[in-house]
Design an enzyme around this catalytic site. Sequence first.
Site, PDB file in Angstrom:
ATOM      1  N   ASP A 119       0.837  -1.191   0.000  1.00 32.10           N
ATOM      2  CA  ASP A 119       0.000   0.000   0.000  1.00 32.10           C
ATOM      3  C   ASP A 119       0.879   1.252   0.000  1.00 32.10           C
ATOM      4  O   ASP A 119       1.847   1.343   0.773  1.00 32.10           O
ATOM      5  CB  ASP A 119      -0.899  -0.027   1.242  1.00 32.10           C
ATOM      6  CG  ASP A 119      -1.805   1.168   1.348  1.00 32.10           C
ATOM      7  OD1 ASP A 119      -2.693   1.299   0.487  1.00 32.10           O
ATOM      8  OD2 ASP A 119      -1.642   1.953   2.285  1.00 32.10           O
ATOM      9  N   GLU A 131       1.765  -0.426  -5.046  1.00 24.91           N
ATOM     10  CA  GLU A 131       0.832   0.647  -5.363  1.00 24.91           C
ATOM     11  C   GLU A 131       1.730   1.871  -5.533  1.00 24.91           C
ATOM     12  O   GLU A 131       2.184   2.452  -4.542  1.00 24.91           O
ATOM     13  CB  GLU A 131      -0.177   0.862  -4.239  1.00 24.91           C
ATOM     14  CG  GLU A 131      -1.206   1.920  -4.586  1.00 24.91           C
ATOM     15  CD  GLU A 131      -2.166   2.211  -3.445  1.00 24.91           C
ATOM     16  OE1 GLU A 131      -3.341   2.493  -3.725  1.00 24.91           O
ATOM     17  OE2 GLU A 131      -1.740   2.174  -2.275  1.00 24.91           O
TER      18      GLU A 131
END
Length: 749
Positions: free
Chosen positions: A388, A424
């Site tokens: 993330d 990401e």
Amino acid sequence: MTSAAEQEAVAQERAAQGGLPAAVVNGPRRSAPPTVSARPGAPTPLGARFRVGPDGVAGTNFALWAAGAEAVQLCLFDAGGRETRVRLTELTHEIWHGFVPGAMPGQRYGFRVDGRWDPWIGARWNPAKLLLDPYARAVDGEFGLPPETYGHVRDWPEQHVADTVRDDRDSAPFVPKGVVVHDDDDWSDDHRPKTPWADSVIYELHVRGFTKLHPGIPEDLRGTYAGLAHPAAIAHLVDLGVTAVELLPVHQFAHEDHLLRRGLKNYWGYNSIGYFAPHAAYAASGTTGQQVGEFKRMVRALHAAGIEVILDVVYNHTAEAGELGPTLSLKGIDNRGYYRLQDDARRYADYTGCGNTLHVVQPQVLRLITDSLRYWVTEMGVDGFRFDLAAALARSMHDVDMLSPFLAVIAQDPVLRRVKLIAEPWDIGSGGYQVGAFPPLWTEWNDRYRDAVRDFWRGALPDVRDLGYRLSGSSDLYAWGGRRPYASVNFVTAHDGFTLRDLVSYEGKHNEANGEGNRDGTNDNRAWNCGAEGATDDEGVQSLRRRQLRNLLTTLLLSTGVPMLVAGDELGRTQRGNNNAYCQDNEISWLDWSLLEEPGWRALYDLTSRLISLRHRHPVLRRRAFFSGHAHSADGLRDLAWFTARGEEMTEGDWYAPAPTLGMYLSGRDIPGRDERGDPILDDSFLAVLHAGAHPTDFVLPGLPWAASYEVVVDTSHEDQEAVTGLLHPAGTTVSVPARSVLLLRVIG
């Protein structure tokens, strides 16, 4: 202007004068808990490790990195919550450690760390706060975040200085405890699928949401790791044909205070507080260590079915938020050592939008992250990670740096460089958008793929240049440094945003249930509602929406790169227009398995399964190298060719002109590489016709040398694929392509 010391003195004086009860800053009077002594123990490994000492006495070694601390106490809790303290007196290389004889698996514990309270220089030690071991392998209890869990006086009347007033109330009764776990599992009976990247199909799912309403899973296992391991859950994954599940965060996480105040919880879990512990609320078997074994059994069951396990991990920030957040673990252990602070050290550098950012450049933080990653691979059996906001991890002192310590350590680590690594590739800081910039070994979520495909099917692309790149592997982003087409994780939807069904049913977000006045969630949805906003009885709109879903799924699964599906998109799952359902632990987010009983949604599932099977059977759809666009044979046939609706190869001018129709020819004769026996890889060739126009169009099928005839494989204008597959069309003829549809043809001759 007053100095920091003077401000602190004023704040403390106000508390003493009755701004709040004196017990808040002085602590309530209580009898001291009993204390026991510890043997010296060892500084490694960090955390709590059960072992038998050289004298045959069983116990647990505890080790905690706390560089600036003045004292560390280990706190042991019995079943009734009674606390016994163990003063750790051994200090080796900034690690406090001790061995406690008789501390057995199942023992609950935490730490109290004493030191200077001086928020103006980032020092926030407070021994009244029980702290979770960053290396705890299991956590018992849940974070409720009452005022006692804050190192400062949370409800101080003057909020601009609230974080400077120390709260001396004991937090131990209000916070979860770490649990000693005995880990003697060698995984000798486990067989990892080791699916090559090019052959992978990823399925993003939420452990609780995927299993909570599944009728084939026993009710007491729904919402748990055991539920995902159940044969009924695995059967769906196998029948669909996915090769990996990407689990939304399963590290122990906490709920944000603002959600708890509104009666909501953090459902997605992007608020980690324990990087070694499986989230206890997803365990059916218990939370005093049983969750570890249950998670492992889930991994084994998925592996046995040929399915890899990828974890979505959140190492960029923690649940302790900013200076006004709670003190749960790292903030109270060594705030300056773990977090990025601003020049004004009271404040946190926030590249994540969550209040804080871990300072990955610091060796002990980098060690925490890499130790955690290796643990999940070697001892918990997982096969990879999706990071993330990975750009936040790649920052050096300030800027994103692809030579940063984090990326360098991963590249040389003998365990981590062998697993699947997905970035990401952005954060919210300056220069944080890094799509296409991560080094070899890494794949990336490709949001440019998402945007181009959404825009094409809603008629918003000014031309088809971007779409051509996205369909063929995004060579403009990834054809450098030895990267391959599978560096692109292609997706149309993800957990964050509309579901696929909502993408064609809503143009605006409808997040009222989140309690934030519909201000949360993105406004850039690139969605088209097909003529009506939300649920409708209009059969024409419903039919068009299902066709658009077929178009989007077909485009995704025919594109070069690694496709990622979101759990439930193949069933037509809806979140009722909520594009930020992070706090909806209810039917808004849970999969509605009854959709499979409805013919229209069952047909969507069948098409998805058919397309994944087609992808597995045909290597031309999962290439390991980029297309060259050049002819490799005397007949002039190229490995990739693009056609207009006239049946002519596209010119440079065609790429710059508005076009609702695009033909893509994939040659199965020119696939780079060889198979395991060293033979050339040969496959069928295909022609895909994508038509996003609102009216039917004529398309001339290319003749020789491209093909003698074509066989229909998929026609998204039909719900029932069996009715159209196998139809033959001679090359050179004109076929009518229905409005808003994909026609996939297999080349014959």
